[in-house]
Design a protein around this motif. Sequence first.
Motif, PDB file in Angstrom:
ATOM      1  N   MET A 131      44.686 -34.066  42.525  1.00 21.85           N
ATOM      2  CA  MET A 131      45.925 -33.508  43.062  1.00 21.85           C
ATOM      3  C   MET A 131      47.082 -34.512  43.014  1.00 21.85           C
ATOM      4  O   MET A 131      48.244 -34.111  43.060  1.00 21.85           O
ATOM      5  N   SER A 132      46.771 -35.800  42.875  1.00 26.88           N
ATOM      6  CA  SER A 132      47.842 -36.789  42.788  1.00 26.88           C
ATOM      7  C   SER A 132      48.684 -36.581  41.524  1.00 26.88           C
ATOM      8  O   SER A 132      49.840 -37.010  41.470  1.00 26.88           O
ATOM      9  N   ARG A 133      48.116 -35.905  40.533  1.00 28.76           N
ATOM     10  CA  ARG A 133      48.885 -35.648  39.314  1.00 28.76           C
ATOM     11  C   ARG A 133      50.060 -34.715  39.574  1.00 28.76           C
ATOM     12  O   ARG A 133      50.981 -34.624  38.763  1.00 28.76           O
ATOM     13  N   LEU A 154      43.337 -28.896  31.463  1.00 29.40           N
ATOM     14  CA  LEU A 154      41.880 -28.921  31.511  1.00 29.40           C
ATOM     15  C   LEU A 154      41.380 -28.999  32.949  1.00 29.40           C
ATOM     16  O   LEU A 154      40.435 -28.297  33.334  1.00 29.40           O
ATOM     17  N   LEU A 155      42.029 -29.820  33.763  1.00 28.35           N
ATOM     18  CA  LEU A 155      41.633 -29.942  35.173  1.00 28.35           C
ATOM     19  C   LEU A 155      41.867 -28.636  35.931  1.00 28.35           C
ATOM     20  O   LEU A 155      41.134 -28.324  36.870  1.00 28.35           O
ATOM     21  N   GLN A 160      41.956 -24.536  39.620  1.00 21.95           N
ATOM     22  CA  GLN A 160      42.691 -23.272  39.687  1.00 21.95           C
ATOM     23  C   GLN A 160      41.826 -22.074  39.319  1.00 21.95           C
ATOM     24  O   GLN A 160      41.942 -21.008  39.933  1.00 21.95           O
ATOM     25  N   LYS A 161      40.967 -22.246  38.319  1.00 27.88           N
ATOM     26  CA  LYS A 161      40.149 -21.111  37.876  1.00 27.88           C
ATOM     27  C   LYS A 161      38.859 -20.993  38.688  1.00 27.88           C
ATOM     28  O   LYS A 161      38.586 -19.959  39.298  1.00 27.88           O
ATOM     29  N   ARG A 162      38.064 -22.043  38.708  1.00 26.90           N
ATOM     30  CA  ARG A 162      36.767 -21.986  39.407  1.00 26.90           C
ATOM     31  C   ARG A 162      36.960 -21.761  40.909  1.00 26.90           C
ATOM     32  O   ARG A 162      36.258 -20.952  41.512  1.00 26.90           O
ATOM     33  N   PHE A 167      40.789 -24.782  46.895  1.00 22.25           N
ATOM     34  CA  PHE A 167      39.738 -25.726  47.251  1.00 22.25           C
ATOM     35  C   PHE A 167      39.874 -26.244  48.672  1.00 22.25           C
ATOM     36  O   PHE A 167      38.871 -26.576  49.307  1.00 22.25           O
ATOM     37  N   THR A 168      41.088 -26.332  49.179  1.00 21.32           N
ATOM     38  CA  THR A 168      41.254 -26.834  50.552  1.00 21.32           C
ATOM     39  C   THR A 168      40.776 -25.828  51.597  1.00 21.32           C
ATOM     40  O   THR A 168      40.661 -26.175  52.772  1.00 21.32           O
TER      41      THR A 168
END
Length: 268
Positions: A131-133, A154-155, A160-162, A167-168
């Motif tokens: 997430m720092s990106r 890719l991330l 985002q997809k899976r 996620f939080t």
Amino acid sequence: LSFTNKSKMSTEHKHEQLKVIGAGFGRTGTESLQKALIHLGYKTYHMHEIFQNMDDIAIWLQQLSLPKEQRTWNETLYAKRGYSATVDWPSTEIYEELLKANPTAKIVLTVRDSAEKWYESTLNSIYKISMSRKWWQFRLLHLFDSQQRQNDQLLDIIWQKRFDGRFTDKQHAIAVYNQHIEDVKRVVPEKQLLIMNVKEGWSPLCRFLNKPVPQDMPFPRGNSTEDKNKIYEQRMATKKRVNAAIVFSGVLPLLVACGYKLYSARKK
């Protein structure tokens, strides 16, 4: 078994590349498994391989842009440097495709002591780093780095997809983790599946792969939360350097002026 059937089986399997496919999510001991498989003689792909071979990112995105039946993971990615095994994200996201392309491969599903421990470990390590990106400092740097922009795509397949960008939401993320385990158990034939916690050491893995238990080294450990925290600290240091560069280059006053003009225009 007839000669015809033998020939058919030979044709079906001759293009297989992977002997072992890891189906476990990141932070379930995938780097430990990678090191173990390498010691057992399998050249093993891992997310770290992407960071060391950034051209792989374009391959991933190109293959994922194709319909599943047209993808050629074995030839396009894994045979490129002679991998015979793969673990960790993003390979985990395509384990079903890989099993179809390598029908005799063995599947290793790594798990943690509990879903809660997996979640806390992931949240405080690779998720935080990923997430720092999204910090504006890294978004600015990525404007000048097309490979990093591709890496962001890719991330997003993971976060985002899976995990649907949620996620939080601990309950949601844990439900996804648990459902994945059930899906793997449903999809993979029982004789081809090993569910293991890397704390179990060499015995279950070696028994599953018909390999002798190594006597020259303990089961490897790697990718600790402490290791990931060091990476996060490096990201923080980069963020501070970008801030300093902007201040000393005189760009900050320009950004403030532009922001003030935008604010004033909206106020009118």
